[in-house]
Scaffold this active site. Structure first.
Site, PDB file in Angstrom:
ATOM      1  N   HIS A  96      15.276  -5.858   1.638  1.00 51.71           N
ATOM      2  CA  HIS A  96      14.917  -6.929   2.564  1.00 51.71           C
ATOM      3  C   HIS A  96      16.144  -7.716   3.014  1.00 51.71           C
ATOM      4  O   HIS A  96      16.724  -8.466   2.231  1.00 51.71           O
ATOM      5  CB  HIS A  96      13.940  -7.896   1.885  1.00 51.71           C
ATOM      6  CG  HIS A  96      12.569  -7.339   1.700  1.00 51.71           C
ATOM      7  ND1 HIS A  96      11.505  -7.686   2.497  1.00 51.71           N
ATOM      8  CD2 HIS A  96      12.085  -6.438   0.818  1.00 51.71           C
ATOM      9  CE1 HIS A  96      10.417  -7.035   2.108  1.00 51.71           C
ATOM     10  NE2 HIS A  96      10.754  -6.268   1.086  1.00 51.71           N
ATOM     11  N   GLU A 123      16.051 -10.209   5.034  1.00 49.36           N
ATOM     12  CA  GLU A 123      15.648 -11.581   5.374  1.00 49.36           C
ATOM     13  C   GLU A 123      15.404 -12.456   4.156  1.00 49.36           C
ATOM     14  O   GLU A 123      14.952 -13.591   4.297  1.00 49.36           O
ATOM     15  CB  GLU A 123      14.366 -11.544   6.225  1.00 49.36           C
ATOM     16  CG  GLU A 123      13.062 -11.422   5.460  1.00 49.36           C
ATOM     17  CD  GLU A 123      12.878 -10.110   4.720  1.00 49.36           C
ATOM     18  OE1 GLU A 123      12.079 -10.052   3.771  1.00 49.36           O
ATOM     19  OE2 GLU A 123      13.549  -9.126   5.086  1.00 49.36           O
ATOM     20  N   CYS A 139      11.765  -1.558   4.150  1.00 53.85           N
ATOM     21  CA  CYS A 139      10.785  -1.425   3.078  1.00 53.85           C
ATOM     22  C   CYS A 139       9.666  -0.446   3.458  1.00 53.85           C
ATOM     23  O   CYS A 139       9.908   0.744   3.610  1.00 53.85           O
ATOM     24  CB  CYS A 139      10.257  -2.801   2.697  1.00 53.85           C
ATOM     25  SG  CYS A 139       9.505  -2.846   1.047  1.00 53.85           S
ATOM     26  N   GLY A 161       6.761  -0.242  -4.227  1.00 50.97           N
ATOM     27  CA  GLY A 161       6.330   0.656  -5.289  1.00 50.97           C
ATOM     28  C   GLY A 161       6.364   2.104  -4.888  1.00 50.97           C
ATOM     29  O   GLY A 161       6.048   2.984  -5.699  1.00 50.97           O
ATOM     30  N   PHE A 162       6.741   2.386  -3.623  1.00 45.71           N
ATOM     31  CA  PHE A 162       6.854   3.751  -3.124  1.00 45.71           C
ATOM     32  C   PHE A 162       8.248   3.942  -2.541  1.00 45.71           C
ATOM     33  O   PHE A 162       8.931   2.971  -2.200  1.00 45.71           O
ATOM     34  CB  PHE A 162       5.803   4.036  -2.048  1.00 45.71           C
ATOM     35  CG  PHE A 162       4.383   4.060  -2.564  1.00 45.71           C
ATOM     36  CD1 PHE A 162       3.762   5.264  -2.871  1.00 45.71           C
ATOM     37  CD2 PHE A 162       3.676   2.880  -2.741  1.00 45.71           C
ATOM     38  CE1 PHE A 162       2.455   5.287  -3.349  1.00 45.71           C
ATOM     39  CE2 PHE A 162       2.373   2.893  -3.220  1.00 45.71           C
ATOM     40  CZ  PHE A 162       1.760   4.098  -3.523  1.00 45.71           C
ATOM     41  N   GLY A 205       0.786  -1.213   0.000  1.00 47.12           N
ATOM     42  CA  GLY A 205       0.000   0.000   0.000  1.00 47.12           C
ATOM     43  C   GLY A 205       0.825   1.274   0.000  1.00 47.12           C
ATOM     44  O   GLY A 205       2.049   1.270  -0.132  1.00 47.12           O
TER      45      GLY A 205
END
Length: 397
Positions: free
Chosen positions: A372, A374, A259, A303-304, A233
């Site tokens: 990321h 992980e 992220c 996406g942001f 989102g």
């Protein structure tokens, strides 16, 4: 795939239509059309909550070779809205496989399509950006399907973290025989199973909390550190997470975000966020640590991003970096900038497009990265970030 599979089509909001064969559940799915460049890890992609609300196209030409097992999922379900591949594996060839990819998609009601034009689709998204789309095995008229695509919600303004988060707190403890050295509160904005597992291996007892948790509720767990996870989102729609982040910053408890959590930290310290044209999704993104010059190959799914700060300690925000020569750090990005919590600095940038990939507060124990650490099927270059979090907690005790 057999001739018995139904005809299917993919329609983008610009009218682009690709026809192929249905793969997975029969029906329709709507979402933001994106692509993932990973050659491995399709099971992690499918079960990553960060893909909620998205139709994912895999650029690797052959998907499903190793089937599906019950060990590797990153959450309790498949989160992608739809799935687009070029050629599905006819057989699952792995001693760990428990069923085929198509059987899993059917069981979870995920509609997909196998099309020959995944390369053309990826180029279209790179040139024109991520866009709304639909996959259907029941509609044969692209104009009618396009009407419903254009009526579907956009990703900008979407508050999805509260959809994918855990409804109840739970604890992930260090392995048997490992002493718990730290107490960590992890805000689940779309957390993956591998994240608390990595922290637990380093002696952290992780209390995973719902996305809408308040700062007061976080601090009531008496944490040595607070982690803000990845998630789906628009970060601008998650004001509750920004407020919680600011409440933790106010008391100086160490913070680590990845992220979506990095975007939340950016907004908490006064930076803006913006939507990338087509995002970063895959396991091959080059990121430079500005302090050392080391380049990490990293796993991404976002996406942001945070807008580049400029103006030194004035803390002004630059418009999104438009791109340029690969491997070139945008001018001025290394300069410290002011925030309500003291000075801060950009610590990492993406060498493909100059996007901010890491932020650190210089007067407060908080840092974040856009990638990321992980990643299970991908590179392990960044796994030491969990050790840096542990060191930060040690330093502030």
């Amino acid at each position: 795939m057999t001739s018995r599979e139904p005809d299917a089509m993919l329609v983008l909001e610009d009218g682009t239509t690709l026809r192929g064969k249905g793969f997975g559940a029969y029906g329709e799915s709507f979402g933001e059309m994106v692509f993932n460049t990973g050659m491995t890890g399709y099971q992690e992609t499918l079960t990553d909550p960060s893909y909620c609300g998205q139709i994912v196209a895999m650029t690797a030409p052959h998907i499903g070779n190793t089937g599906i097992n019950d060990t590797d999922p990153e959450s309790h379900r498949v989160w992608v809205s739809g799935y687009v591949i070029r050629e599905p594996a006819r057989l699952a060839s792995s001693w760990r496989a428990q069923r085929s990819l198509e059987a899993e998609l059917k069981a979870q009601g995920i509609t997909g399509v196998a099309v020959a034009g995944t390369r053309a689709l990826t180029m279209r998204l790179r040139e024109h950006g991520a866009m709304r789309a639909a996959v259907s095995t029941v509609e044969d008229n692209p104009e009618r399907l396009l009407e419903r695509v254009l009526a579907s919600p956009r990703m900008t303004g979407a508050d999805l973290a509260r959809i994918v988060t855990t409804p109840h707190p739970y604890t992930v403890s260090p392995p048997h025989g490992t002493k718990a050295r730290y107490r960590v509160a992890a805000v689940d904005l779309g957390i993956k199973n591998a994240t608390p597992r990595n922290m637990a291996l380093r002696g952290m007892e992780v209390r995973v909390l719902p996305a809408t948790v308040t700062a007061e509720e976080i601090l009531a767990t008496e944490p040595d550190g607070v982690f803000f996870s990845n998630g789906p989102g628009d970060p601008a729609a998650a004001g509750y997470a920004v407020a919680a982040m600011r409440g933790v910053l106010d008391v100086g408890v160490p913070i680590f975000g990845i992220c979506f959590g990095s975007q939340i930290l950016s907004r908490a310290i006064g930076l803006d966020t913006y939507k990338l044209r087509y995002g970063h999704r895959g396991i091959n993104q080059p990121v430079m640590d500005l302090a050392t010059g080391r380049v990490y190959i990293t796993s991404h799914n976002h996406g942001f991003a945070a807008a580049l700060p400029q103006g030194g300690m004035g803390g002004r925000v630059a418009p999104p970096y438009a791109g340029g020569s690969r491997g070139v750090v945008p001018p001025g990005v290394t300069a410290p900038f002011g925030t309500p919590y003291g000075a801060a600095a950009v610590t990492h940038v993406n060498l493909n497009d100059g996007v901010v990939e890491g932020i650190k507060l210089l007067d407060c124990p908080a840092f974040s990265v856009q990638y990321h650490p992980e990643a299970a099927p991908g590179p392990h270059d960044a796994v030491d970030l969990f050790d840096q979090f542990a060191a930060l907690m040690d330093a502030t005790r």
